[in-house]
Design an enzyme around this catalytic site. Structure first.
Site, short mmCIF file in Angstrom:
data_model
loop_
_atom_site.label_atom_id
_atom_site.label_comp_id
_atom_site.label_asym_id
_atom_site.label_seq_id
_atom_site.Cartn_x
_atom_site.Cartn_y
_atom_site.Cartn_z
CE LYS A 193 -3.38 2.26 2.98
NZ LYS A 193 -4.30 2.07 4.11
CE LYS A 246 -5.86 1.90 -0.10
NZ LYS A 246 -6.19 1.87 1.28
C1 PBG Z 1 -6.74 3.40 6.08
C2 PBG Z 1 -7.17 3.25 4.67
C3 PBG Z 1 -7.07 4.23 3.70
C4 PBG Z 1 -7.66 3.74 2.55
C5 PBG Z 1 -8.09 2.44 2.85
N1 PBG Z 1 -7.76 2.15 4.16
C6 PBG Z 1 -6.60 5.62 3.81
C7 PBG Z 1 -5.22 5.87 4.16
O1 PBG Z 1 -4.38 4.99 4.21
O2 PBG Z 1 -4.96 7.03 4.42
C8 PBG Z 1 -7.80 4.51 1.29
C9 PBG Z 1 -8.83 4.04 0.34
C10 PBG Z 1 -9.29 5.05 -0.64
O3 PBG Z 1 -8.67 6.11 -0.85
O4 PBG Z 1 -10.31 4.78 -1.26
N2 PBG Z 1 -6.05 2.42 6.64
#
Ligand code: PBG
Length: 317
Positions: A193, A246
């Protein structure tokens, strides 16, 4: 002469030789769950991301299932902050999982602390523990995340989905599930991520924007492909059943690479900012929404994703 255009001469030929499909079951909607009843509100207004109360979630779940969906991703947005809210058996997230009981939908429950910590970080903050960018205490956070995962599994989640990016959390979650006799729960790791600019709209909807600093002390540098593969390798060794990549569109190369290297299901998250790019450009009259939407989804599938978490999903039912 080689004439590749022969294949493009009729609509039927175009359909006949389509290599990649986007079946409805491959699309996973993400819901932001809030307290209350009868709540359905777009946050921010016009963004296309909606917060739902539990009763509306159940209705949405039925509609999704009737429309051909097989899974939903659940994010809780609690009224009260505090990490101990996250570990309760009746946390909002657990109640959301229960609200979908009996619908034969696979419940993918997010495991993270960012909607619960007062400062919006994905783990508990400790001054000076992790250099300049961090400060999130890895091991203390992992212990809490494992408790959260067990609670969600106990509530009935078929899949727990840690999205925090702490080290060692997959092993800890797997061990905690085994100890609690819930070894059949699937663990989907947000293995790679990126610390992405494309999470902006989500942080409004999830009310989880960091109040200080940023997430670069735990989420990955988007420049790093080898490190992403190492993250995945680690998580698979620690016991992850499936892998998430992601954001999706900025990581199509990695999606393709993961598909070549490992034989595990791969999920891509078309994140809120990716959705917003299409949604807002279409609202401004610059692009055709349906065609742009379908093109992004088929590209993510073509790269090798089995499933795509996407805010576009409900438009398919
Ligand atoms: C938080 C999380 C995030 C997303 C999914 N889980 C935000 C972040 O890491 O700041 C983002 C998903 C999206 O932007 O649709 N753990």
């Amino acid at each position: 002469m080689q004439r590749n255009r022969r294949f493009r001469r009729t609509e039927s030929l175009l359909r006949l030789f389509t290599e990649t499909e986007v079946p409805v079951r491959s699309l996973v909607p993400a819901y932001f769950i809030v307290e209350g009843t009868g709540v359905r509100r777009e946050v921010p207004e016009g963004s296309g991301l909606v917060q739902l109360s539990l009763d509306v979630l159940r209705e949405e779940g039925k509609r999704a299932k009737d429309g051909g969906a097989e899974a939903v991703m659940l994010f809780a947005v609690p009224d009260h902050k505090g990490v101990h809210e996250a570990t309760r058996a009746d946390s909002l997230a657990c109640r959301a999982v229960r609200a979908l009981e009996g619908l034969e939908l696979t419940r993918m429950a997010d495991v993270c602390l960012c909607s619960y910590t007062p400062d919006g970080h994905c783990g508990v903050w400790q001054d000076g523990t992790h250099g300049r960018h961090g400060g999130v205490d890895n091991d203390a956070s992992v212990a809490l995340l494992a408790q959260v995962a067990v609670r969600l599994a106990d509530a009935g989640a078929e899949m727990v989905c840690p999205s925090d990016m702490m080290d060692g959390r997959i092993a800890a979650i797997r061990a905690a599930l085994d100890d609690a006799h819930m070894g059949e729960t699937l663990v989907m790791s947000y293995a790679a991520k990126m610390a992405s600019a494309f999470y902006g709209p989500f942080r409004h909807a999830a009310e989880s924007a960091p109040q200080h600093g940023d997430r670069r002390g735990y989420q990955m540098n988007p420049a790093n492909a080898r490190e992403a593969l190492r993250e995945i390798e680690t998580d698979l060794q620690e016991g992850a059943d499936l892998i998430m990549m992601k954001p999706a569109l900025t990581n199509l190369d990695l999606i393709a690479e993961v598909r070549r290297r490992w034989n595990v299901p791969l999920i891509a998250y078309q994140v809120s900012g990716e959705y917003a790019m299409v949604h807002e450009a279409a609202r401004a009259g610059r692009i055709d929404r349906t065609r742009a939407r379908n093109e992004t989804l088929v590209s993510i599938r073509r790269a090798g994703a089995d499933l795509v978490v996407t805010y576009f999903a409900p438009e398919f039912w």
